[in-house]
Scaffold this motif. Structure first.
Motif, PDB file in Angstrom:
ATOM      1  N   ASP A   1      -6.669   5.647  -6.696  1.00  0.00           N
ATOM      2  CA  ASP A   1      -6.162   4.952  -7.876  1.00  0.00           C
ATOM      3  C   ASP A   1      -5.833   3.494  -7.574  1.00  0.00           C
ATOM      4  O   ASP A   1      -5.268   2.801  -8.416  1.00  0.00           O
ATOM      5  CB  ASP A   1      -4.901   5.645  -8.406  1.00  0.00           C
ATOM      6  N   TYR A   2      -6.147   3.029  -6.384  1.00  0.00           N
ATOM      7  CA  TYR A   2      -5.815   1.676  -5.935  1.00  0.00           C
ATOM      8  C   TYR A   2      -7.091   0.956  -5.517  1.00  0.00           C
ATOM      9  O   TYR A   2      -8.129   1.576  -5.320  1.00  0.00           O
ATOM     10  CB  TYR A   2      -4.855   1.740  -4.738  1.00  0.00           C
ATOM     11  N   VAL A   3      -6.989  -0.346  -5.391  1.00  0.00           N
ATOM     12  CA  VAL A   3      -8.097  -1.125  -4.828  1.00  0.00           C
ATOM     13  C   VAL A   3      -7.611  -1.749  -3.538  1.00  0.00           C
ATOM     14  O   VAL A   3      -6.429  -2.046  -3.378  1.00  0.00           O
ATOM     15  CB  VAL A   3      -8.616  -2.215  -5.792  1.00  0.00           C
ATOM     16  N   SER A   4      -8.542  -1.932  -2.637  1.00  0.00           N
ATOM     17  CA  SER A   4      -8.217  -2.529  -1.348  1.00  0.00           C
ATOM     18  C   SER A   4      -8.603  -3.999  -1.378  1.00  0.00           C
ATOM     19  O   SER A   4      -9.660  -4.361  -1.888  1.00  0.00           O
ATOM     20  CB  SER A   4      -8.986  -1.806  -0.240  1.00  0.00           C
ATOM     21  N   VAL A   5      -7.711  -4.821  -0.847  1.00  0.00           N
ATOM     22  CA  VAL A   5      -7.985  -6.251  -0.738  1.00  0.00           C
ATOM     23  C   VAL A   5      -7.567  -6.695   0.661  1.00  0.00           C
ATOM     24  O   VAL A   5      -6.528  -6.282   1.154  1.00  0.00           O
ATOM     25  CB  VAL A   5      -7.275  -7.057  -1.845  1.00  0.00           C
ATOM     26  N   ARG A   6      -8.419  -7.481   1.298  1.00  0.00           N
ATOM     27  CA  ARG A   6      -8.134  -7.960   2.652  1.00  0.00           C
ATOM     28  C   ARG A   6      -7.497  -9.331   2.561  1.00  0.00           C
ATOM     29  O   ARG A   6      -8.029 -10.232   1.922  1.00  0.00           O
ATOM     30  CB  ARG A   6      -9.418  -8.024   3.469  1.00  0.00           C
ATOM     31  N   ILE A   7      -6.332  -9.467   3.203  1.00  0.00           N
ATOM     32  CA  ILE A   7      -5.605 -10.729   3.221  1.00  0.00           C
ATOM     33  C   ILE A   7      -5.212 -11.014   4.662  1.00  0.00           C
ATOM     34  O   ILE A   7      -4.497 -10.228   5.282  1.00  0.00           O
ATOM     35  CB  ILE A   7      -4.332 -10.677   2.342  1.00  0.00           C
ATOM     36  N   LYS A   8      -5.694 -12.124   5.176  1.00  0.00           N
ATOM     37  CA  LYS A   8      -5.349 -12.551   6.533  1.00  0.00           C
ATOM     38  C   LYS A   8      -5.472 -11.420   7.550  1.00  0.00           C
ATOM     39  O   LYS A   8      -4.514 -11.062   8.221  1.00  0.00           O
ATOM     40  CB  LYS A   8      -3.949 -13.149   6.568  1.00  0.00           C
ATOM     41  N   ASP A   9      -6.610 -10.813   7.630  1.00  0.00           N
ATOM     42  CA  ASP A   9      -6.922  -9.769   8.609  1.00  0.00           C
ATOM     43  C   ASP A   9      -6.140  -8.471   8.422  1.00  0.00           C
ATOM     44  O   ASP A   9      -6.068  -7.655   9.340  1.00  0.00           O
ATOM     45  CB  ASP A   9      -6.715 -10.273  10.050  1.00  0.00           C
ATOM     46  N   THR A  10      -5.530  -8.291   7.262  1.00  0.00           N
ATOM     47  CA  THR A  10      -4.826  -7.045   6.965  1.00  0.00           C
ATOM     48  C   THR A  10      -5.320  -6.517   5.625  1.00  0.00           C
ATOM     49  O   THR A  10      -5.459  -7.277   4.674  1.00  0.00           O
ATOM     50  CB  THR A  10      -3.297  -7.268   6.892  1.00  0.00           C
TER      51      THR A  10
END
Length: 117
Positions: free
Chosen positions: A103-112
């Protein structure tokens, strides 16, 4: 505001990102190269998530903290109780988090990687 997305922040709100974005934008041409990079990263995240809920607050949860988040959410919803020993210690919270992540989306921010809904 002294907000910077890094490994110290396991959970934060889209309004934190928005506030920091506005602070950086207000500097105009006085941005350092590091600040310009940060601003570009924050604008990319906003565009990638692209939700009408952004202004109301969307919680970002670090991937490595998502199993704990799933357990807390289940407790908050009354699905489990912290006072119960059984069957709580038998629940595979990593598997529960994996199911919840649908139910979520993944987003990459600063290697995390962060999960956001």
């Amino acid at each position: 505001m002294d907000f910077e997305i890094n490994k110290m922040y396991t959970r934060f709100d889209s309004r934190d990102i928005q506030q920091r974005t506005e602070e950086l934008q207000s500097l105009g041409d006085d941005l350092t190269e590091e600040e310009r990079s940060e601003l570009n990263e924050l604008l990319r995240v906003r565009e990638e998530v692209d939700s009408g809920d952004w202004d109301y607050g969307m919680t970002f949860i670090a991937e490595w903290d998502f199993a704990d988040y799933a357990k807390e959410l289940a407790n908050d919803l009354g699905l489990v109780s912290d006072s119960a020993e059984w069957p709580l210690y038998l629940i595979d919270w990593t598997a529960a988090a994996r199911e919840l992540s649908m139910d979520y989306v993944s987003v990459r921010i600063k290697d995390t990687d962060f999960w956001v809904r």
